[in-house]
Scaffold this active site. Sequence first.
Site, PDB file in Angstrom:
ATOM      1  N   ASP A   1       0.831  -1.216   0.000  1.00 42.94           N
ATOM      2  CA  ASP A   1       0.000   0.000   0.000  1.00 42.94           C
ATOM      3  C   ASP A   1       0.862   1.262   0.000  1.00 42.94           C
ATOM      4  O   ASP A   1       0.590   2.208  -0.735  1.00 42.94           O
ATOM      5  CB  ASP A   1      -0.876   0.032   1.271  1.00 42.94           C
ATOM      6  CG  ASP A   1      -2.296  -0.454   1.004  1.00 42.94           C
ATOM      7  OD1 ASP A   1      -2.785  -0.264  -0.121  1.00 42.94           O
ATOM      8  OD2 ASP A   1      -2.907  -1.021   1.929  1.00 42.94           O
TER       9      ASP A   1
ATOM     10  N   SER B   1       1.440  -9.911  -3.236  1.00 48.32           N
ATOM     11  CA  SER B   1       2.326 -10.725  -4.088  1.00 48.32           C
ATOM     12  C   SER B   1       1.629 -12.038  -4.453  1.00 48.32           C
ATOM     13  O   SER B   1       2.013 -13.107  -3.972  1.00 48.32           O
ATOM     14  CB  SER B   1       3.677 -10.963  -3.422  1.00 48.32           C
ATOM     15  OG  SER B   1       3.592 -11.247  -2.043  1.00 48.32           O
TER      16      SER B   1
HETATM   17  N1  LIG Z   1      -7.756  -4.882  -7.274  1.00 47.28           N
HETATM   18  C1  LIG Z   1      -7.135  -4.963  -6.089  1.00 47.28           C
HETATM   19  N2  LIG Z   1      -6.721  -6.166  -5.616  1.00 47.28           N
HETATM   20  C2  LIG Z   1      -6.084  -6.241  -4.423  1.00 47.28           C
HETATM   21  N3  LIG Z   1      -5.826  -5.172  -3.626  1.00 47.28           N
HETATM   22  C3  LIG Z   1      -6.210  -3.954  -4.056  1.00 47.28           C
HETATM   23  C4  LIG Z   1      -6.885  -3.800  -5.289  1.00 47.28           C
HETATM   24  N4  LIG Z   1      -7.163  -2.484  -5.455  1.00 47.28           N
HETATM   25  C5  LIG Z   1      -6.694  -1.832  -4.386  1.00 47.28           C
HETATM   26  N5  LIG Z   1      -6.114  -2.706  -3.539  1.00 47.28           N
HETATM   27  C6  LIG Z   1      -5.427  -2.284  -2.301  1.00 47.28           C
HETATM   28  O1  LIG Z   1      -4.035  -2.410  -2.581  1.00 47.28           O
HETATM   29  C7  LIG Z   1      -3.375  -3.212  -1.614  1.00 47.28           C
HETATM   30  C8  LIG Z   1      -2.556  -4.317  -2.273  1.00 47.28           C
HETATM   31  O2  LIG Z   1      -1.429  -3.804  -2.873  1.00 47.28           O
HETATM   32  P1  LIG Z   1      -0.174  -4.745  -3.129  1.00 47.28           P
HETATM   33  O3  LIG Z   1       0.894  -3.888  -3.711  1.00 47.28           O
HETATM   34  O4  LIG Z   1       0.142  -5.469  -1.874  1.00 47.28           O
HETATM   35  O5  LIG Z   1      -0.743  -5.784  -4.204  1.00 47.28           O
HETATM   36  S1  LIG Z   1       0.039  -6.721  -5.223  1.00 47.28           S
HETATM   37  O6  LIG Z   1       1.127  -7.394  -4.476  1.00 47.28           O
HETATM   38  O7  LIG Z   1       0.590  -5.901  -6.302  1.00 47.28           O
HETATM   39  O8  LIG Z   1      -0.966  -7.678  -5.745  1.00 47.28           O
HETATM   40  C9  LIG Z   1      -4.446  -3.835  -0.764  1.00 47.28           C
HETATM   41  O9  LIG Z   1      -4.000  -3.588   0.555  1.00 47.28           O
HETATM   42  P2  LIG Z   1      -3.892  -4.728   1.673  1.00 47.28           P
HETATM   43  O10 LIG Z   1      -5.286  -4.834   2.195  1.00 47.28           O
HETATM   44  O11 LIG Z   1      -2.959  -4.128   2.666  1.00 47.28           O
HETATM   45  O12 LIG Z   1      -3.372  -6.005   1.094  1.00 47.28           O
HETATM   46  C10 LIG Z   1      -5.727  -3.097  -1.075  1.00 47.28           C
HETATM   47  O13 LIG Z   1      -6.004  -2.183  -0.040  1.00 47.28           O
END
Ligand SMILES: Nc1ncnc2c1ncn2[C@@H]1O[C@H](COP(=O)(O)OS(=O)(=O)O)[C@@H](OP(=O)(O)O)[C@H]1O
Length: 217
Positions: free
Chosen positions: A69, A113
């Site tokens: 995030d 990831s």
């Molecule tokens: N489409 C979609 N799918 C999943 N998550 C989403 C999406 N859009 C926004 N978010 C928000 O972005 C956080 C995840 O980012 P990441 O960089 O960890 O994701 S990834 O590793 O690139 O898949 C994730 O935060 P976390 O809840 O901390 O995991 C979400 O708040």
Amino acid sequence: ETQQIDGTQKNIVWHACPITKPDRQELIKQKGFVIWITGLSGSGKSSLACALSRALYNLGKLSYILDGDNVRHGLNSDLSFKAEDRAENVRRVGEVAKLFADAGIICIASLISPYRKERAACRALLPEGDFIEVFMDVPLHVCEARDPKGLYKRARAGEIKGFTGIDDPYEPPLNYEIVIQNNKDKGFSSSSSSSSLPEMADIVVSYLDQNGYPKPS
Ligand SMILES: Nc1ncnc2c1ncn2[C@@H]1O[C@H](COP(=O)(O)OS(=O)(=O)O)[C@@H](OP(=O)(O)O)[C@H]1O
Ligand SMILES: Nc1ncnc2c1ncn2[C@@H]1O[C@H](COP(=O)(O)OP(=O)(O)O)[C@@H](O)[C@H]1O
């Protein structure tokens, strides 16, 4: 598509400096390595990262958190959530994590990831044993019940497309070092299948202790 830069192709040559990773580790009396926390949104990655960073701090060990995030606010602000951008997000965080480890710092990477291939590529950047994968094994229904940011609700309503676990894949790790299980949607009480927040950090610290981390190599 992202391309690995081949030094010979780009006419760039690695410049070695006399002060090396062992020198830096000796200076700050710790070992640099990566703790990679993977799991669904809402599985507790950021909570564990912060609790662990605090626990290491209390032990006198310097760590630094790369949270998906947060990194998406700066370094990776150009990336979306489509598959190739997630892969690039993970690749960049893997490279930065490697730099932190090289600096002698314990780097805690905390991002969904979702793909095995990219996580394996990050692991391959580091020497054997210096990439500790922590799998947040929390069922989707628990993450969805927590929904602290209301994102699952919006994804179910079709307002967010390609949300991990809903209409985008999450590939659970097969070769992790540590698993944290949690099937509680509310509160932090523990049971045989659930870890409270301090317990989550303890599990990782115990692993580090038993495996000779985080001491200078
Ligand atoms: N489409 C979609 N799918 C999943 N998550 C989403 C999406 N859009 C926004 N978010 C928000 O972005 C956080 C995840 O980012 P990441 O960089 O960890 O994701 S990834 O590793 O690139 O898949 C994730 O935060 P976390 O809840 O901390 O995991 C979400 O708040
Ligand atoms: N061990 C736990 N037991 C119960 N709830 C937890 C636990 N760890 C985290 N939570 C709660 O789950 C929600 C998501 O946690 P967070 O760390 O933001 O997850 P992620 O970074 O994976 O999205 C938060 O409301 C947090 O308070």
